[in-house]
Design an enzyme around this catalytic site. Structure first.
Site, PDB file in Angstrom:
ATOM      1  N   LYS A  42       4.959  14.519   8.785  1.00 54.06           N
ATOM      2  CA  LYS A  42       3.885  15.470   8.441  1.00 54.06           C
ATOM      3  C   LYS A  42       4.450  16.597   7.600  1.00 54.06           C
ATOM      4  O   LYS A  42       3.893  16.971   6.580  1.00 54.06           O
ATOM      5  CB  LYS A  42       3.270  16.083   9.696  1.00 54.06           C
ATOM      6  CG  LYS A  42       2.185  15.418  10.444  1.00 54.06           C
ATOM      7  CD  LYS A  42       0.897  15.134   9.791  1.00 54.06           C
ATOM      8  CE  LYS A  42       0.930  13.959   8.886  1.00 54.06           C
ATOM      9  NZ  LYS A  42       0.702  12.670   9.380  1.00 54.06           N
TER      10      LYS A  42
ATOM     11  N   LYS B 277      -4.072   8.376  -0.422  1.00 53.59           N
ATOM     12  CA  LYS B 277      -4.516   8.154   0.957  1.00 53.59           C
ATOM     13  C   LYS B 277      -4.389   6.700   1.368  1.00 53.59           C
ATOM     14  O   LYS B 277      -4.008   6.382   2.480  1.00 53.59           O
ATOM     15  CB  LYS B 277      -5.979   8.604   1.074  1.00 53.59           C
ATOM     16  CG  LYS B 277      -6.582   8.443   2.469  1.00 53.59           C
ATOM     17  CD  LYS B 277      -5.969   9.418   3.427  1.00 53.59           C
ATOM     18  CE  LYS B 277      -6.542   9.308   4.821  1.00 53.59           C
ATOM     19  NZ  LYS B 277      -5.655   9.944   5.813  1.00 53.59           N
TER      20      LYS B 277
ATOM     21  N   CYS C 265      -6.876   3.207  -6.630  1.00 55.76           N
ATOM     22  CA  CYS C 265      -7.751   4.078  -7.402  1.00 55.76           C
ATOM     23  C   CYS C 265      -9.110   4.078  -6.737  1.00 55.76           C
ATOM     24  O   CYS C 265      -9.352   3.322  -5.802  1.00 55.76           O
ATOM     25  CB  CYS C 265      -7.921   3.542  -8.826  1.00 55.76           C
ATOM     26  SG  CYS C 265      -6.367   3.217  -9.650  1.00 55.76           S
TER      27      CYS C 265
ATOM     28  N   ASN D  18      -9.833  -1.035  -9.639  1.00 53.32           N
ATOM     29  CA  ASN D  18      -8.902  -0.644  -8.578  1.00 53.32           C
ATOM     30  C   ASN D  18      -8.184  -1.901  -8.142  1.00 53.32           C
ATOM     31  O   ASN D  18      -8.822  -2.867  -7.727  1.00 53.32           O
ATOM     32  CB  ASN D  18      -9.673  -0.040  -7.397  1.00 53.32           C
ATOM     33  CG  ASN D  18      -8.791   0.095  -6.166  1.00 53.32           C
ATOM     34  OD1 ASN D  18      -7.600   0.376  -6.281  1.00 53.32           O
ATOM     35  ND2 ASN D  18      -9.359  -0.098  -4.993  1.00 53.32           N
ATOM     36  N   GLY D  19      -6.839  -1.896  -8.225  1.00 53.39           N
ATOM     37  CA  GLY D  19      -6.061  -3.075  -7.827  1.00 53.39           C
ATOM     38  C   GLY D  19      -4.983  -3.346  -8.844  1.00 53.39           C
ATOM     39  O   GLY D  19      -4.651  -2.474  -9.653  1.00 53.39           O
TER      40      GLY D  19
ATOM     41  N   TRP E 226      -4.638   6.351  -9.636  1.00 47.54           N
ATOM     42  CA  TRP E 226      -3.281   6.538  -9.124  1.00 47.54           C
ATOM     43  C   TRP E 226      -2.447   5.487  -9.833  1.00 47.54           C
ATOM     44  O   TRP E 226      -2.602   4.288  -9.589  1.00 47.54           O
ATOM     45  CB  TRP E 226      -3.247   6.339  -7.618  1.00 47.54           C
ATOM     46  CG  TRP E 226      -1.957   6.725  -6.972  1.00 47.54           C
ATOM     47  CD1 TRP E 226      -1.547   7.972  -6.623  1.00 47.54           C
ATOM     48  CD2 TRP E 226      -0.904   5.843  -6.556  1.00 47.54           C
ATOM     49  NE1 TRP E 226      -0.305   7.924  -6.028  1.00 47.54           N
ATOM     50  CE2 TRP E 226       0.112   6.643  -5.979  1.00 47.54           C
ATOM     51  CE3 TRP E 226      -0.717   4.478  -6.621  1.00 47.54           C
ATOM     52  CZ2 TRP E 226       1.291   6.102  -5.466  1.00 47.54           C
ATOM     53  CZ3 TRP E 226       0.458   3.941  -6.107  1.00 47.54           C
ATOM     54  CH2 TRP E 226       1.441   4.747  -5.533  1.00 47.54           C
TER      55      TRP E 226
ATOM     56  N   GLU F 289       5.783  15.410   3.969  1.00 52.97           N
ATOM     57  CA  GLU F 289       4.826  14.897   2.982  1.00 52.97           C
ATOM     58  C   GLU F 289       3.952  15.988   2.376  1.00 52.97           C
ATOM     59  O   GLU F 289       3.522  15.871   1.240  1.00 52.97           O
ATOM     60  CB  GLU F 289       3.990  13.742   3.533  1.00 52.97           C
ATOM     61  CG  GLU F 289       2.962  14.094   4.565  1.00 52.97           C
ATOM     62  CD  GLU F 289       2.155  12.878   5.040  1.00 52.97           C
ATOM     63  OE1 GLU F 289       1.832  12.012   4.228  1.00 52.97           O
ATOM     64  OE2 GLU F 289       1.833  12.832   6.242  1.00 52.97           O
TER      65      GLU F 289
ATOM     66  N   HIS G 136      26.517  11.129  16.196  1.00 49.42           N
ATOM     67  CA  HIS G 136      27.069  10.018  15.414  1.00 49.42           C
ATOM     68  C   HIS G 136      26.990  10.287  13.919  1.00 49.42           C
ATOM     69  O   HIS G 136      27.042   9.356  13.124  1.00 49.42           O
ATOM     70  CB  HIS G 136      26.361   8.713  15.801  1.00 49.42           C
ATOM     71  CG  HIS G 136      26.540   8.399  17.248  1.00 49.42           C
ATOM     72  ND1 HIS G 136      27.706   7.878  17.767  1.00 49.42           N
ATOM     73  CD2 HIS G 136      25.718   8.602  18.308  1.00 49.42           C
ATOM     74  CE1 HIS G 136      27.588   7.748  19.067  1.00 49.42           C
ATOM     75  NE2 HIS G 136      26.394   8.186  19.430  1.00 49.42           N
TER      76      HIS G 136
ATOM     77  N   GLU H 193       6.867  11.492  13.640  1.00 48.45           N
ATOM     78  CA  GLU H 193       5.595  11.884  13.026  1.00 48.45           C
ATOM     79  C   GLU H 193       5.616  13.361  12.602  1.00 48.45           C
ATOM     80  O   GLU H 193       5.141  13.711  11.524  1.00 48.45           O
ATOM     81  CB  GLU H 193       4.439  11.598  13.995  1.00 48.45           C
ATOM     82  CG  GLU H 193       3.068  12.021  13.516  1.00 48.45           C
ATOM     83  CD  GLU H 193       2.595  11.325  12.234  1.00 48.45           C
ATOM     84  OE1 GLU H 193       3.272  10.405  11.751  1.00 48.45           O
ATOM     85  OE2 GLU H 193       1.552  11.746  11.713  1.00 48.45           O
TER      86      GLU H 193
ATOM     87  N   ARG I  52      -8.061   8.593  -3.105  1.00 50.49           N
ATOM     88  CA  ARG I  52      -7.501   7.291  -3.459  1.00 50.49           C
ATOM     89  C   ARG I  52      -6.563   7.381  -4.664  1.00 50.49           C
ATOM     90  O   ARG I  52      -5.896   6.400  -5.022  1.00 50.49           O
ATOM     91  CB  ARG I  52      -8.617   6.312  -3.797  1.00 50.49           C
ATOM     92  CG  ARG I  52      -9.619   6.111  -2.684  1.00 50.49           C
ATOM     93  CD  ARG I  52     -10.655   5.109  -3.077  1.00 50.49           C
ATOM     94  NE  ARG I  52     -10.070   3.799  -3.259  1.00 50.49           N
ATOM     95  CZ  ARG I  52      -9.819   2.956  -2.273  1.00 50.49           C
ATOM     96  NH1 ARG I  52     -10.109   3.279  -1.037  1.00 50.49           N
ATOM     97  NH2 ARG I  52      -9.272   1.794  -2.511  1.00 50.49           N
TER      98      ARG I  52
HETATM   99  O1  M6R Z   1      -4.350   3.556   6.097  1.00 50.17           O
HETATM  100  P1  M6R Z   1      -3.121   3.292   6.881  1.00 50.17           P
HETATM  101  O2  M6R Z   1      -3.187   3.814   8.294  1.00 50.17           O
HETATM  102  O3  M6R Z   1      -2.714   1.835   6.865  1.00 50.17           O
HETATM  103  O4  M6R Z   1      -1.983   4.095   6.141  1.00 50.17           O
HETATM  104  C1  M6R Z   1      -0.657   4.017   6.554  1.00 50.17           C
HETATM  105  C2  M6R Z   1       0.180   5.097   5.913  1.00 50.17           C
HETATM  106  O5  M6R Z   1       0.106   4.997   4.514  1.00 50.17           O
HETATM  107  C3  M6R Z   1      -0.248   6.500   6.325  1.00 50.17           C
HETATM  108  O6  M6R Z   1      -0.205   6.664   7.708  1.00 50.17           O
HETATM  109  C4  M6R Z   1       0.660   7.547   5.659  1.00 50.17           C
HETATM  110  O7  M6R Z   1       1.948   7.466   6.172  1.00 50.17           O
HETATM  111  C5  M6R Z   1       0.083   8.950   5.810  1.00 50.17           C
HETATM  112  N1  M6R Z   1       0.223   9.650   4.579  1.00 50.17           N
HETATM  113  C6  M6R Z   1       0.789   9.794   6.791  1.00 50.17           C
HETATM  114  O8  M6R Z   1       0.209  11.043   6.913  1.00 50.17           O
END
Ligand code: M6R
Length: 611
Positions: free
Chosen positions: A488, A606, A2, A101-102, A75, A491, A507, A484, A27
């Site tokens: 992208k 994030k 959060c 937050n936590g 969150w 998500e 396979h 990746e 967050r």
């Molecule tokens: O802050 P971080 O780089 O540790 O975060 C890792 C992942 O949560 C982050 O890369 C996530 O997969 C992104 N949403 C990808 O776009």
């Protein structure tokens, strides 16, 4: 996971809290709330949904007068997103309000004890125990907030950044942290707390980073710090020189697009200060060539996209420096009892520096006496502070949930390390290093060229907004790029998408290919070109529509595939930095075409500060 803010000063608090929260929505954004002392009592407003709902509810804060307050964007972890579970939480008579937050891990036990003592709980959250526990100790210890807070932090287990108001002390904001980020901003107009720097940049650049167990007490003109036992301590502020616009959208429709376009600069900023006289200087690494030669094995540990950079760079560390590399998902590494022997270097990669699993992996390695290096974007974050050494990626603040510029910086930071290690171990000559560096230095301009050709990708993306499944294939580094590209897309577009090592299709996966299925084939590794072409032919035979991403000197590919995106020529180890650009743009335009919330995709946040 959060965002929290707090303000005490000369101005009206609520609009400042809303503004700060707007910088922290990355967050979490399933509910939001504020508590403000209005001169007589603590007034609390909270609601489910985005921050704009709270803004509307309070007429941009106008309906909440008062110069002191705390705010929260949530969150959900414990308890569904709902008004009652939204923060701030408070004691029975609303004289103590808390944002958090936590996760309070022993909340159930504490809740049971408090219920036995007659406390009534309204929400399902872990946070509410903090409000009631504070009430309990506050009344027990002469209504002294600091003593109550010290007692509470000795009772709760888990992670927290807390902002607290006491109605009996209407000119003070209290804050404390353990394992969740917290900063204090100091300004002429008033003082602030926040989970992250962008929330205070509009008001100040002088920031204190709060360490685990530290308590802050803010009034409008004073800031005092205490240790975990409530004893006064001294702290030094840091001056932040981020461009304030870096935390705003700057005219782009979305943060993600802005951040995609910031990649040339971010990559240049990460590379340039570390290249001097045709050599690589990474002072913060603090390792002599002798120590580099003693490295027997590298673990690269990370989550999500950061993990994907590790998958790419395994090929590069092994190929150039000839050091064996294992790449691990942090959530797996931390529980699989890895064999960490002398001579191992553990590299933790993280944009936020707060990812719970990555932080736990770092701590595990440290507990076993293993050298750790953090490659981190957020200055002063937990991983940056706890790793033995930290190498920063200079991407600047990244707001969109889908990472782009931080990903690109993580790649080039690892290229630099791999080259440095290769040189120190005598695996490449000075001339070869010079050539590699020359090619690296061309990357920012080459990324710019790719960004200049976005129209073709935009048109292509518009054709696929209704796609059901999309596949990404490649071999070697091209497989890592595919991972990746696929993440992208899925998500932010919610289209089912998977990445496969091209040789693996036969396979099982190939049975998923139907007439018109989009397969994106990444083909940048010359020695694997023919092999991947064979796989492309296999999927085409089964009806796939193939989009290839390949080097500009492979025009023959047009005879085999349906559509091509060319990337400028670079060294085979650096192709990810270029091939990922069209894939980021593709994902972005599919999401825009579907009318989705690009910057804040559903169910995601994030910074993943819970495991
Ligand atoms: O802050 P971080 O780089 O540790 O975060 C890792 C992942 O949560 C982050 O890369 C996530 O997969 C992104 N949403 C990808 O776009």
């Amino acid at each position: 996971m959060c965002g929290i803010v707090g303000y005490v000063g000369k101005e009206q608090a609520a609009p400042i809290l809303l503004d700060g929260l707007s910088k922290l929505e990355y967050r979490g954004y399933d509910s939001a709330g504020m508590a403000v002392y209005d001169g007589d009592k603590i007034v609390i407003n909270k609601t489910t949904g985005r921050l704009k709902v709270l803004s509307e509810l309070t007429h941009d804060g106008a309906t909440m007068p008062g110069n002191i307050g705390i705010g929260h964007t949530r969150w959900a972890t414990h308890g569904e997103p709902s008004e009652v579970n939204a923060h701030p939480h408070f004691n029975e008579n609303r004289t103590i309000a808390v944002v958090h937050n936590g996760i309070i891990e022993n909340y159930q036990k504490l809740r049971n004890i408090l219920v036995e003592r007659g406390y009534k709980f309204r929400s399902e959250t872990d946070t509410e125990v903090v409000a009631h526990l504070l009430d309990y100790y506050y009344n027990k210890y002469d209504k002294d907030p600091l003593t109550a807070l010290v007692k509470v932090i000795h009772r709760v287990e888990g992670s927290y950044a807390l902002g607290i108001l006491f109605a009996d002390h209407p000119d003070v904001v209290y804050a404390v942290r353990k394992d969740s980020p917290l900063i204090v901003g100091q300004s002429e107009e008033g003082n602030l707390i926040a989970s992250d720097v962008p929330a205070v940049l509009k008001y100040t650049r002088d920031v204190f980073f709060i360490e685990n167990g530290e308590i802050a007490r803010l009034t409008k003109d004073t800031i005092a710090f205490y240790n975990v036992d409530g004893e006064p301590i001294e702290k030094q502020s840091k001056h932040i020189d981020w461009d304030i616009n870096a935390a705003e959208k700057n005219g782009y429709e979305h943060f993600m697009l802005k951040e995609i376009y910031e990649q040339p600069k971010a990559v240049r900023d990460t590379i340039s200060p570390r290249i001097k006289d045709n050599d690589i200087v990474i002072e913060e690494l603090g390792m002599t060539d002798e120590e580099i030669r003693e490295i027997k094995k590298i673990y690269i540990v990370a989550c999500g996209s950061a993990y994907h950079t590790g998958v790419t760079c395994k090929y590069i560390f092994e190929g150039l420096a000839r050091i064996p590399v294992e790449v691990d998902l942090a959530s797996e590494f931390r529980y699989r009892n890895p064999i960490l022997e002398d001579g191992t270097l553990v590299i933790i990669i993280s944009q936020s520096g707060e990812t719970a699993d990555s932080l736990a992996a770092l701590r595990l390695a440290k507990e076993q006496g293993i050298k750790t290096l953090g490659i981190v974007n957020v200055v002063g974050s937990s991983i940056a502070r706890e790793a033995d050494k930290v190498m920063y990626t200079w991407a600047g603040p990244e707001i969109a949930v889908a990472t782009t510029k931080a990903y690109s910086c993580q790649l080039v930071a690892q290229y630099l390390l791999a080259l440095k290690f290769a040189k120190a171990r005598g695996k490449i000559t000075e001339d070869e290093l010079k050539e590699y560096l020359h090619e690296m230095e061309m990357l920012p301009n080459q990324i710019e060229i790719l960004l200049g050709n976005k129209e073709k990708i935009q048109k292509f993306a518009n054709r696929y907004v209704a796609a059901k499944d999309v596949f990404f294939i490649g071999r070697g580094i091209d497989y890592a790029i595919s991972l990746e590209g696929s993440l992208k897309l899925k998500e932010i577009s919610y289209i089912h998408s998977e990445a496969y090592a091209a040789g693996e299709l036969k396979h099982g996966t190939i049975s998923l290919i139907e007439d018109g299925t989009l397969v994106t084939a990444v083909v940048t590794q010359e020695e694997l070109y023919k092999k991947t072409i064979s796989n492309i032919v296999e999927v085409k035979t089964r009806g796939a529509y193939v989009l290839a991403v390949t080097n500009e000197d492979n025009p023959d590919i047009e005879r085999t595939v349906d559509s091509v995106i060319y990337i400028p020529k670079t060294n085979k180890y650096f192709t990810n930095s270029l091939a990922i650009i069209p894939l980021q743009l593709f994902a972005y335009y599919v999401s825009v075409g579907k009318g989705l919330d690009v910057d804040k995709p559903r169910n995601l946040a994030k910074s993943v500060t819970v495991e």
